[in-house]
Design a protein around this motif. Structure first.
Motif, PDB file in Angstrom:
ATOM      1  N   HIS A 159       4.947 -56.189   9.500  1.00 41.92           N
ATOM      2  CA  HIS A 159       4.932 -57.504  10.136  1.00 41.92           C
ATOM      3  C   HIS A 159       4.386 -58.598   9.215  1.00 41.92           C
ATOM      4  O   HIS A 159       4.011 -59.674   9.689  1.00 41.92           O
ATOM      5  CB  HIS A 159       4.111 -57.494  11.424  1.00 41.92           C
ATOM      6  CG  HIS A 159       4.555 -56.464  12.418  1.00 41.92           C
ATOM      7  ND1 HIS A 159       5.831 -56.420  12.951  1.00 41.92           N
ATOM      8  CD2 HIS A 159       3.893 -55.398  12.966  1.00 41.92           C
ATOM      9  CE1 HIS A 159       5.930 -55.404  13.785  1.00 41.92           C
ATOM     10  NE2 HIS A 159       4.779 -54.773  13.814  1.00 41.92           N
ATOM     11  N   LYS A 160       4.376 -58.343   7.914  1.00 40.61           N
ATOM     12  CA  LYS A 160       3.809 -59.326   7.005  1.00 40.61           C
ATOM     13  C   LYS A 160       4.686 -59.561   5.783  1.00 40.61           C
ATOM     14  O   LYS A 160       4.984 -60.713   5.453  1.00 40.61           O
ATOM     15  CB  LYS A 160       2.408 -58.894   6.577  1.00 40.61           C
ATOM     16  CG  LYS A 160       1.732 -59.835   5.605  1.00 40.61           C
ATOM     17  CD  LYS A 160       0.347 -59.327   5.231  1.00 40.61           C
ATOM     18  CE  LYS A 160      -0.327 -60.259   4.227  1.00 40.61           C
ATOM     19  NZ  LYS A 160      -1.664 -59.751   3.829  1.00 40.61           N
ATOM     20  N   THR A 162       8.010 -59.131   2.990  1.00 44.35           N
ATOM     21  CA  THR A 162       9.467 -59.023   2.872  1.00 44.35           C
ATOM     22  C   THR A 162       9.781 -58.183   1.634  1.00 44.35           C
ATOM     23  O   THR A 162       9.199 -58.392   0.564  1.00 44.35           O
ATOM     24  CB  THR A 162      10.110 -60.415   2.750  1.00 44.35           C
ATOM     25  OG1 THR A 162       9.922 -61.111   3.978  1.00 44.35           O
ATOM     26  CG2 THR A 162      11.601 -60.299   2.484  1.00 44.35           C
ATOM     27  N   ARG A 190      17.045 -59.472  10.234  1.00 46.16           N
ATOM     28  CA  ARG A 190      16.044 -59.155   9.206  1.00 46.16           C
ATOM     29  C   ARG A 190      16.627 -58.361   8.059  1.00 46.16           C
ATOM     30  O   ARG A 190      15.892 -57.987   7.145  1.00 46.16           O
ATOM     31  CB  ARG A 190      14.872 -58.412   9.838  1.00 46.16           C
ATOM     32  CG  ARG A 190      14.061 -59.286  10.787  1.00 46.16           C
ATOM     33  CD  ARG A 190      12.817 -58.635  11.313  1.00 46.16           C
ATOM     34  NE  ARG A 190      13.117 -57.507  12.176  1.00 46.16           N
ATOM     35  CZ  ARG A 190      12.991 -56.240  11.815  1.00 46.16           C
ATOM     36  NH1 ARG A 190      12.589 -55.937  10.600  1.00 46.16           N
ATOM     37  NH2 ARG A 190      13.279 -55.269  12.640  1.00 46.16           N
ATOM     38  N   THR A 204      10.240 -59.363   6.815  1.00 48.06           N
ATOM     39  CA  THR A 204       9.126 -58.959   7.693  1.00 48.06           C
ATOM     40  C   THR A 204       9.313 -57.504   8.133  1.00 48.06           C
ATOM     41  O   THR A 204       9.573 -57.203   9.298  1.00 48.06           O
ATOM     42  CB  THR A 204       9.020 -59.878   8.922  1.00 48.06           C
ATOM     43  OG1 THR A 204       9.178 -61.235   8.514  1.00 48.06           O
ATOM     44  CG2 THR A 204       7.672 -59.734   9.601  1.00 48.06           C
TER      45      THR A 204
END
Length: 420
Positions: A159-160, A162, A190, A204
């Protein structure tokens, strides 16, 4: 009246004359000559294979052939020439050592490489010294190596971060296809592919996009697949719990099974005993995933606090301590034996003291004065304590015990010696 001769003859041509004219025109019309062509066999040439450049529709009985690199007849680009009458072949400046010319005009190139890609021109010299030429094209495709997937971030946080995955190496005329978990890429906002589809961006990243990923490369002569690549996504580890079927166990019995409970996947498990890494004894075994510790049989040395620790490459977490108690019957039995032995020794000491005290009383009772001085003697007269021989004041018992009188003796009077 006769019909006019001139005009009538031009308007009405006999059939036999018409047929003769057609036949003459057919005889004198020169035949259409087919142009030479060059065929590449195989049509799709793979690097390292052998390729034939076949000449078709070549004039019969030519004087000779010559092959050139490129689209022009240039002596500096001459591969070789062949004189048909003598079957004599001459190599040119552009001959690399892998070309062979045949009398029928065919050119063989062995073990072609990327450098062999290009145009080839055939020059045919006819018996009237006229020439014909034709140009063919050869395209050598590389045999694709096994692709490799690389990542721009080896430790992305869930969740942080890429992640950009790249399929390499880059080769020309190659198409790229991505697979995840043995399926085509799902439609997701995504997951983004580059224009040439050689790179895949995971925006993410989460644990759901861990993979495995496979990259496929394809060109006209070969197909190759990469090894599976799995993203190592980091995330906070939830604290595990530790449980046991029994936390109080007699020594030399068992087994005792301790289980580390966690919902995490892809984590490593470590065991601790009294806050330190557990050193496995011969009596201890771990399951294949290290989630279960078995102790069989149990020793008193195994008593203490146990913990398990789960970790990934990002962080780790320990369970609360679980205390194992070990009892041993040998100590209880020894305690009972010691108590009984102490009681027996105490009784024996008491009996010994009583025996010593009784002997002392028995030995000294003749030397003790009577309880009262008003007694009478044999003649009925009163006897005072002062009149008794060797009268001594009585000594305390503890002094007698400390300083016994070795002169104590007993007098025995027989009745026969007593007068009437």
């Amino acid at each position: 009246m006769e019909p006019p001769s001139g005009p009538a003859s031009r308007r009405h041509v006999p059939w036999n004359r018409l047929l003769l004219a057609v036949s003459l025109l057919t005889f004198w019309t020169p035949p259409t000559t087919a142009q030479p062509t060059i065929e590449t066999v195989p049509l799709l040439a793979a690097e390292g294979s052998d390729v034939l450049l076949l000449a078709h529709n070549v004039t019969k009985n030519p004087l000779g052939y010559a092959w050139y690199r490129g689209e022009r007849v240039d002596n500096t680009q001459l591969i070789g020439s062949c004189r048909v009458a003598t079957n004599l072949t001459t190599k040119g400046p552009a001959h690399s050592g892998s070309e062979t010319l045949y009398p029928n005009g065919t050119l063989l190139i062995q073990s072609v490489t990327q450098e062999d890609t290009g145009s080839y021109t055939l020059l045919v010299t006819k018996d009237d010294l006229q020439t014909e030429r034709q140009t063919g094209h050869l395209h050598v495709h590389p045999v694709l190596p096994t692709p490799v997937i690389t990542s721009n971030n080896s430790n992305p946080w869930e969740h942080k971060d890429t992640v950009v995955l790249t399929c390499g190496p880059e080769t020309q005329n190659t198409s790229y296809t991505w697979w995840i978990s043995n399926q085509s890429l799902p439609k997701s906002t995504r997951l983004e592919l580059s224009e040439d589809k050689r790179t895949l961006k995971v925006v993410t990243v989460t644990r759901k996009e861990k993979g495995p990923y496979v990259c496929e490369t394809r060109n006209p002569v070969s197909i190759s697949h990469s090894d599976p690549f799995t993203l190592d996504v980091l995330y906070p580890v939830v604290r595990p719990s530790l449980q046991a079927g029994n936390t109080t166990v007699p020594e030399h019995e068992g087994p005792v099974v301790l289980t580390c409970l966690t919902d995490e996947t892809g984590v490593s498990i470590r065991w601790l005993f009294k806050g330190q890494s557990l050193l496995l004894a011969e009596r201890m075994t771990l399951s294949s995933d290290s989630s279960t510790l078995t102790i069989d049989p149990v020793s008193r040395e195994d008593a203490g606090g146990y913990q398990c620790e789960v970790s990934n490459r990002g962080n780790s977490s320990r369970s609360g301590p679980l205390r194992l108690r070990v009892t041993w019957r040998e100590n209880a039995r020894a305690l009972r034996v010691g108590a009984i032995t102490g009681i027996v020794i105490g009784v024996l000491l008491v009996l010994t003291l009583l025996a010593v005290l009784g002997c002392f009383i028995f030995l000294h009772r003749g030397n003790w004065p009577p309880a009262s001085t008003s007694g009478r003697g044999p003649s009925g007269s009163s006897v005072s304590q002062a009149s008794l021989p060797d009268a001594r004041p009585p000594a305390p018992i503890y002094q007698e015990l400390l300083h016994p009188d070795t002169d104590v003796y007993c007098n025995i009077s027989h009745k026969a010696d007593v007068g009437p």
